[in-house]
Write a protein that holds these residues in place. Structure first.
Motif, PDB file in Angstrom:
ATOM      1  N   CYS A  80       3.909   6.031  -1.332  1.00 19.03           N
ATOM      2  CA  CYS A  80       2.448   5.002  -1.490  1.00 19.03           C
ATOM      3  C   CYS A  80       1.430   5.888  -1.990  1.00 19.03           C
ATOM      4  CB  CYS A  80       1.845   4.317  -0.283  1.00 19.03           C
ATOM      5  SG  CYS A  80       3.169   3.090   0.302  1.00 19.03           S
ATOM      6  N   ILE A  81       1.402   7.118  -1.664  1.00 19.70           N
ATOM      7  CA  ILE A  81       0.381   8.197  -1.936  1.00 19.70           C
ATOM      8  C   ILE A  81       0.412   8.375  -3.404  1.00 19.70           C
ATOM      9  CG2 ILE A  81      -0.282  10.394  -1.879  1.00 19.70           C
ATOM     10  CD1 ILE A  81       0.045  10.461   1.093  1.00 19.70           C
ATOM     11  N   ARG A  99       0.383  14.377  -5.768  1.00 19.06           N
ATOM     12  CA  ARG A  99       1.264  12.910  -5.838  1.00 19.06           C
ATOM     13  C   ARG A  99       2.593  13.045  -6.406  1.00 19.06           C
ATOM     14  NH1 ARG A  99      -2.902   9.541  -9.046  1.00 19.06           N
ATOM     15  NH2 ARG A  99      -1.227   8.151  -9.121  1.00 19.06           N
ATOM     16  N   ALA A 101       4.263  13.989  -3.206  1.00 19.38           N
ATOM     17  CA  ALA A 101       4.485  12.912  -2.600  1.00 19.38           C
ATOM     18  C   ALA A 101       5.687  12.095  -3.132  1.00 19.38           C
ATOM     19  CB  ALA A 101       3.345  12.229  -2.429  1.00 19.38           C
ATOM     20  N   LEU A 123       5.392   6.643   2.939  1.00 21.02           N
ATOM     21  CA  LEU A 123       3.794   6.957   2.898  1.00 21.02           C
ATOM     22  C   LEU A 123       3.820   7.825   1.452  1.00 21.02           C
ATOM     23  CD1 LEU A 123       1.034   6.567   3.844  1.00 21.02           C
ATOM     24  CD2 LEU A 123       1.224   8.348   5.313  1.00 21.02           C
ATOM     25  N   GLY A 124       4.451   8.774   1.483  1.00 21.96           N
ATOM     26  CA  GLY A 124       4.410   9.728   0.354  1.00 21.96           C
ATOM     27  C   GLY A 124       4.742   8.827  -0.813  1.00 21.96           C
ATOM     28  N   THR A 132       8.867   6.702   7.781  1.00 14.74           N
ATOM     29  CA  THR A 132       7.287   6.020   7.602  1.00 14.74           C
ATOM     30  C   THR A 132       6.904   6.960   6.860  1.00 14.74           C
ATOM     31  OG1 THR A 132       7.711   5.062   9.878  1.00 14.74           O
ATOM     32  CG2 THR A 132       5.535   5.192   8.795  1.00 14.74           C
ATOM     33  N   PHE A 133       6.712   8.421   7.075  1.00 10.94           N
ATOM     34  CA  PHE A 133       6.035   9.181   6.250  1.00 10.94           C
ATOM     35  C   PHE A 133       6.457   9.557   5.122  1.00 10.94           C
ATOM     36  CE2 PHE A 133       5.578  10.413  11.110  1.00 10.94           C
ATOM     37  CZ  PHE A 133       4.185  10.022  10.717  1.00 10.94           C
TER      38      PHE A 133
END
Length: 168
Positions: A120-121, A90, A93, A117-118, A113-114
């Protein structure tokens, strides 16, 4: 920042300060982007393109916040790991935000987007933990929150379907 600051106050303060200043820069650039897109509607594509290209290198102090934000995400990730706030995955991320495109009219790339997403993770599980560990919201707070959300949705719908009402 608060969780990191318990064990590593300097990392929390510097990482948080740099990240927040950088996020102010993102808001500034978002405003410039919005104005550039609106110029297309009120002028023309050609005039908007000329205005943006002619002023693209104009001085603004906010430009210098970009590097701070990039460093801020790294400092926060290091602090989150060292303080035990986030594990290694995390924390990595969280540090991925370093790679998110910065600046005026940089656009969003496919990999953005990815990168998000990191984020968010890294932070969604922490947010859930904070919500579950704290006291439950009062009935009054719940009612006000629902009223605010309904009002905001109504405002958005009205501004989309009746933009002339929102002009004044």
């Amino acid at each position: 920042m608060r969780f990191i600051g318990v064990k590593h106050p300097n990392l929390a303060a510097w990482g948080g300060m740099f990240t927040i200043l950088g996020l102010i820069g993102r808001v500034f650039h978002g405003g410039i982007d919005h104005m550039a897109f609106q110029l297309v509607n009120v002028q023309s594509l050609e005039l908007a393109t000329k205005a943006v290209s002619d002023s693209y290198q104009a001085f603004h102090i906010v430009r210098y916040f970009n590097g701070w934000m990039m460093g801020g995400w790294i400092l926060l990730a290091i602090g989150a790991y060292r303080s035990g706030t986030l594990g290694i995955i995390r924390s990595i991320a969280l540090s991925s935000m370093f790679f998110l495109p910065l600046g005026t009219l940089k656009g969003t790339r496919f990999e953005s987007t990815f990168i998000l997403l990191g984020l968010c993770i890294a932070l969604v599980p922490l947010g859930v933990k904070v919500l579950l560990d704290g006291p439950p919201p009062s009935r009054k707070a719940i009612i006000w929150t629902i009223a605010f959300i309904v009002g905001e949705i109504a405002f958005i719908v009205l501004s989309i379907f009746f933009p002339e009402m929102m002009q004044h």
